[in-house]
Design an enzyme around this catalytic site. Structure first.
Site, PDB file in Angstrom:
ATOM      1  N   SER A  53       7.111  -4.657   5.191  1.00 51.14           N
ATOM      2  CA  SER A  53       6.652  -5.247   6.466  1.00 51.14           C
ATOM      3  C   SER A  53       5.153  -5.491   6.392  1.00 51.14           C
ATOM      4  O   SER A  53       4.421  -4.658   5.849  1.00 51.14           O
ATOM      5  CB  SER A  53       6.914  -4.305   7.659  1.00 51.14           C
ATOM      6  OG  SER A  53       6.348  -4.866   8.843  1.00 51.14           O
ATOM      7  N   ASN A  72      19.972  -5.660   6.501  1.00 49.28           N
ATOM      8  CA  ASN A  72      20.408  -5.777   5.093  1.00 49.28           C
ATOM      9  C   ASN A  72      20.234  -4.463   4.340  1.00 49.28           C
ATOM     10  O   ASN A  72      21.109  -4.065   3.557  1.00 49.28           O
ATOM     11  CB  ASN A  72      19.611  -6.873   4.375  1.00 49.28           C
ATOM     12  CG  ASN A  72      20.035  -8.266   4.839  1.00 49.28           C
ATOM     13  OD1 ASN A  72      21.158  -8.451   5.297  1.00 49.28           O
ATOM     14  ND2 ASN A  72      19.139  -9.225   4.719  1.00 49.28           N
ATOM     15  N   LYS A  82       9.964  -3.087  15.043  1.00 50.08           N
ATOM     16  CA  LYS A  82      10.094  -1.705  14.572  1.00 50.08           C
ATOM     17  C   LYS A  82      10.960  -0.897  15.547  1.00 50.08           C
ATOM     18  O   LYS A  82      11.728  -0.028  15.121  1.00 50.08           O
ATOM     19  CB  LYS A  82       8.717  -1.059  14.422  1.00 50.08           C
ATOM     20  CG  LYS A  82       7.918  -1.601  13.233  1.00 50.08           C
ATOM     21  CD  LYS A  82       8.502  -1.148  11.895  1.00 50.08           C
ATOM     22  CE  LYS A  82       7.590  -1.471  10.723  1.00 50.08           C
ATOM     23  NZ  LYS A  82       8.186  -1.102   9.424  1.00 50.08           N
ATOM     24  N   ASP A 130      13.216 -11.265  -1.153  1.00 48.66           N
ATOM     25  CA  ASP A 130      12.935 -11.241   0.282  1.00 48.66           C
ATOM     26  C   ASP A 130      14.109 -10.517   0.952  1.00 48.66           C
ATOM     27  O   ASP A 130      15.233 -11.041   0.976  1.00 48.66           O
ATOM     28  CB  ASP A 130      12.817 -12.691   0.775  1.00 48.66           C
ATOM     29  CG  ASP A 130      12.648 -12.783   2.276  1.00 48.66           C
ATOM     30  OD1 ASP A 130      12.772 -11.753   2.976  1.00 48.66           O
ATOM     31  OD2 ASP A 130      12.401 -13.909   2.763  1.00 48.66           O
ATOM     32  N   GLY A 141       2.281  -7.751  -0.144  1.00 50.65           N
ATOM     33  CA  GLY A 141       2.175  -6.839  -1.289  1.00 50.65           C
ATOM     34  C   GLY A 141       1.528  -7.549  -2.475  1.00 50.65           C
ATOM     35  O   GLY A 141       1.396  -8.779  -2.479  1.00 50.65           O
ATOM     36  N   PHE A 181       0.842  -1.214   0.000  1.00 49.22           N
ATOM     37  CA  PHE A 181       0.000   0.000   0.000  1.00 49.22           C
ATOM     38  C   PHE A 181       0.876   1.262   0.000  1.00 49.22           C
ATOM     39  O   PHE A 181       0.840   2.064  -0.939  1.00 49.22           O
ATOM     40  CB  PHE A 181      -0.909  -0.079   1.237  1.00 49.22           C
ATOM     41  CG  PHE A 181      -1.622   1.181   1.619  1.00 49.22           C
ATOM     42  CD1 PHE A 181      -2.292   1.952   0.673  1.00 49.22           C
ATOM     43  CD2 PHE A 181      -1.649   1.598   2.964  1.00 49.22           C
ATOM     44  CE1 PHE A 181      -2.972   3.115   1.052  1.00 49.22           C
ATOM     45  CE2 PHE A 181      -2.320   2.751   3.334  1.00 49.22           C
ATOM     46  CZ  PHE A 181      -2.976   3.515   2.383  1.00 49.22           C
ATOM     47  N   LYS A 208      24.998   1.570   3.374  1.00 51.63           N
ATOM     48  CA  LYS A 208      26.404   1.833   3.724  1.00 51.63           C
ATOM     49  C   LYS A 208      27.306   1.555   2.519  1.00 51.63           C
ATOM     50  O   LYS A 208      28.169   2.357   2.168  1.00 51.63           O
ATOM     51  CB  LYS A 208      26.775   0.939   4.917  1.00 51.63           C
ATOM     52  CG  LYS A 208      28.202   1.070   5.375  1.00 51.63           C
ATOM     53  CD  LYS A 208      28.366   0.425   6.750  1.00 51.63           C
ATOM     54  CE  LYS A 208      29.827   0.134   7.048  1.00 51.63           C
ATOM     55  NZ  LYS A 208      30.235  -1.228   6.656  1.00 51.63           N
ATOM     56  N   TYR A 242       5.555  -7.085  15.933  1.00 50.30           N
ATOM     57  CA  TYR A 242       5.622  -5.886  15.071  1.00 50.30           C
ATOM     58  C   TYR A 242       6.272  -4.728  15.835  1.00 50.30           C
ATOM     59  O   TYR A 242       7.240  -4.125  15.371  1.00 50.30           O
ATOM     60  CB  TYR A 242       4.214  -5.504  14.640  1.00 50.30           C
ATOM     61  CG  TYR A 242       4.133  -4.323  13.693  1.00 50.30           C
ATOM     62  CD1 TYR A 242       4.613  -4.409  12.389  1.00 50.30           C
ATOM     63  CD2 TYR A 242       3.538  -3.124  14.097  1.00 50.30           C
ATOM     64  CE1 TYR A 242       4.515  -3.330  11.508  1.00 50.30           C
ATOM     65  CE2 TYR A 242       3.434  -2.045  13.224  1.00 50.30           C
ATOM     66  CZ  TYR A 242       3.917  -2.155  11.941  1.00 50.30           C
ATOM     67  OH  TYR A 242       3.818  -1.087  11.070  1.00 50.30           O
TER      68      TYR A 242
END
Ligand code: UDP
Length: 317
Positions: free
Chosen positions: A79, A103, A153, A60, A40, A15, A109, A149
């Site tokens: 997420s 990742n 986060k 992934d 998604g 979304f 970086k 969750y």
């Protein structure tokens, strides 16, 4: 070689990721979208299939991310985001914001890119401060059903600040409050698609608990505008983006009945564990820092969202 800046969006078929991708393309970026399509859907980006500035990679992000070429900006938006999804896929939810954030930061970086993480008002848990300011540390149950969750986060924020402090990476953190609009999943269980779907399909609206809990709903284009502005700023600590217009869930159900022109019953179901009793962003910081303000009135945003789901149901049922 293209003079355009390159942005990577993880969760690009979701979304928010898909709306962010649209905005970045409109701003003249080249965009590489990544998604593993667990929550998604390619439908959200199919209008970009022939856009030469957009590439999609099914990946992934909890697995190592390899990308050739330059990258200027990374938006980590992958997420699950619905409480129902956390219950079904808690381990993926934890992994995408922990391993996935690591990742994505590693990629930033490597490329010397700016990094922006989609964090959440869930960092405040069931808040004891109201409205919520960025300085509030929150009231989160780490082991409850939402812990996968919320804590992931919070970890993602900690990891982002560590990369900023230890590696001097240019990082930003947005704390996203309840957002709604076209491309939400009809069946994702969140209150906006749940009530609109029920109303359009002639089913009773399911209010959890007595409906006195509050939420504050932001229309998606306003949210994306705040996020884009934040990505262009030089501020590194969390910034709330959301619409402070607060209402109870019961009032929200009544608004949906009104906007869909229906008179369906409202039924009450059990309140989920750790469901926050109140939520409202304090957006003083975003106003001052970004000159940002939500513009789309609730009535306008809800009409657009209802129209989207009406079309969606006409095509898909
Ligand atoms: N809710 C509800 N009925 C539903 C879905 C959600 O009453 O069918 C309530 C839920 O308990 C919460 C609020 O609506 O108080 C917002 O829920 P949502 O899942 O959208 O996200 P949250 O803000 O809790 O992360």
């Amino acid at each position: 070689m293209s003079a355009k800046k390159t942005a990577v969006v993880t969760g690009a078929a979701g979304f928010l990721g898909s709306h962010l991708t649209d905005r970045l393309l409109a701003e003249g970026f080249r965009v590489i979208g990544m998604d593993n399509l667990v929550t998604g859907n390619v439908r959200n980006i199919e209008h970009l299939a022939s856009n030469a500035d957009f590439d999609f990679i099914k990946h992934d992000v909890t697995k190592f991310i390899y990308l050739p070429g330059k990258v200027d900006l990374i938006f980590h938006f992958a997420s699950p985001a619905s409480p129902i999804d956390y219950l079904q896929i808690p381990i993926q939810t934890l992994k995408v914001s922990s391993l996935g954030t690591h990742n994505a930061l590693g990629l930033a970086k490597e490329k010397g890119a700016t990094f922006l993480i989609a964090s959440t008002s869930e960092c405040y848990g069931d808040p004891l401060e109201h409205p919520q300011k960025e300085t509030y540390w929150g009231n989160v149950n780490p082991i409850g059903p939402r812990g996968c969750y919320d804590e992931a986060k919070r970890f993602a924020e900690a990891m982002t600040m560590a990369y900023h402090r230890a590696h001097g990476l240019d990082t930003k953190i947005v704390r996203i409050f309840n957002t709604y609009g076209p491309r939400m999943r009809l069946e994702d269980g969140r209150v906006v698609p749940a009530f609109i779907g029920q109303a359009l399909q002639g089913r009773p609206l399911t209010v959890f608990g007595d409906g006195s809990q509050t939420r504050s709903f932001c229309y998606v284009s306003d949210l994306i505008d705040g996020i884009f502005r934040l990505s262009q700023s030089s501020y590194h600590e969390p910034v709330n983006i959301g619409n402070p217009r607060e209402m109870t869930v019961l009032q929200f159900a009544q608004e949906i009945l009104k906007h869909t022109g229906t008179n369906l019953p409202i039924i009450h179901k059990e309140l989920p564990t750790d469901d926050p009793k109140v939520r409202q962003p304090d957006i003083t910081l975003a106003r001052r820092l970004l000159g940002w303000e939500p513009k789309v009135e609730f009535e306008e945003g809800i009409s657009r969202t209802v129209a989207y789901f009406r079309d969606f149901l006409a095509i898909n049922s």
